[in-house]
Each structure stands twice: as C-alpha cells, then as structure tokens.
Design an enzyme around this catalytic site. Structure first.
Site, PDB file in Angstrom:
ATOM      1  N   ASP A  44       0.290   5.114   1.199  1.00 17.20           N
ATOM      2  CA  ASP A  44       0.138   6.181   2.243  1.00 17.20           C
ATOM      3  C   ASP A  44      -0.127   5.263   3.673  1.00 17.20           C
ATOM      4  OD1 ASP A  44      -0.102   8.263   0.072  1.00 17.20           O
ATOM      5  OD2 ASP A  44      -2.423   7.847   0.110  1.00 17.20           O
ATOM      6  N   ASP A  48       0.965  -0.995   0.118  1.00 15.54           N
ATOM      7  CA  ASP A  48      -0.268  -0.112   0.241  1.00 15.54           C
ATOM      8  C   ASP A  48       0.886   1.660  -0.272  1.00 15.54           C
ATOM      9  OD1 ASP A  48      -1.936   1.139   0.414  1.00 15.54           O
ATOM     10  OD2 ASP A  48      -2.134   1.967   2.245  1.00 15.54           O
TER      11      ASP A  48
END
Length: 173
Positions: free
Chosen positions: A15, A13
């Site tokens: 953020d 991922d």
C-alpha cells in the site's frame, strides 16, 4: 544468482508503493495501481530480480476484512501483472496489531510487523536472497527500518510514477 546460489531481489511494500493507499485495501474493488507500478514490476523482472511483497495488513486485526480477502486482492494483482508479462514471486503478510479487536491477531510486538524484520528475513530464507544484493522499497520509515534490521538497504518511494522512480535507481545485480 551469484556463485553461492543466492539471488538478487527487490522487496516492495504494497500500500502506497504498488497500489494507492486508500486505507485498508481489503477488497478487489478498492485496488488502484500506483502510476507505473505494473511496468516497474516488469522492469524488475526483466532485470533478473526476484520481486517480493512484504505488507502489514492491520485491517485483518481490526476486523475490517479477513486473510482470504487479502489473498483475493493479491490474486487480482497477480492477474493484472500477468497481462503485462510481470510477476510477484511471493506476498508476505502481517495481520497482527497490538490491542487488535480480533483476538487471534492481537500481538504486542509481532516479529513480522514492520518495522520488525520478520517478513523480510523469511523471504531471504525462503528464496535464498543475498541481503547484499537486495533492496527494500517502501513509502515510509518503518519499511526502511525493517529492511535495515534484516541487513537490506532501503529506499523511500516518495510517490508519483513507480516505473520512473525505479528507472533512476541503481538496482541490485
């Protein structure tokens, strides 16, 4: 690569894993790396793993920034990583959101929007990734659920130093 030509990979991922989650990081000036993130990517590269990013970017659907701004952030990330001899092979971005203010990105349940597995499934197909030799690293349950739905094991990054976290994982081979 294994005998059938499929690769091992880590799908991250963005953020909250690679960069500090400041809420809608859509401009280079707001990019701040998570501690140890650049070194973690290099460690994964050095281990012979493809490094892929799969990221929901609902700020696009909210009209806060556009896809070109997201690409500019990713280009800057690549440039920073190159300085330390690291690389991300591909960024998969989902700009869709139910009830989005930007009509073209409104979608009730887009297959790419995590926890749906669309971005991960496309990465598997595009890069000949072996799901049994892949790992999703995310900072919340929807990241891990997307991995599960794609047949890929996931681990939750609790924050802190990403390089230290990676050092304590059993990585795919």
């Amino acid at each position: 690569m294994n005998t059938d030509g499929r690769c091992a990979a880590v799908i991250l991922d963005r953020d909250g894993v690679l960069n500090v989650d400041r809420g809608y990081v859509g401009e280079v000036a707001r990019l701040e790396w998570v501690a140890g993130a650049q070194q973690a990517v290099r460690r994964l590269n050095d281990a012979g793993l493809l490094v892929i990013v799969a990221t929901n970017q609902s700020g696009v659907a909210r009209g806060m920034f556009d896809l070109a701004a997201v690409e500019a952030v990713h280009a800057q990330m690549r440039a920073y990583l190159a300085v330390v001899g690291a690389r991300i092979e591909a960024f998969y971005v989902c700009p869709y959101l139910p009830d989005a203010p930007v009509a073209e990105f409104a979608h009730l349940d887009h297959p790419d929007r995590k926890p749906n597995p669309g971005m991960i499934l496309r990465a598997i197909a595009d890069w000949s990734i072996d799901p049994d030799r892949a790992l999703v690293i995310g900072d919340n349950a929807r990241d891990l659920e997307a991995g599960r739905r794609a047949g890929v094991k996931g681990v939750l990054f609790p924050g802190g130093d990403l390089a230290r976290f990676i050092a304590n994982l059993t990585l795919p081979k």
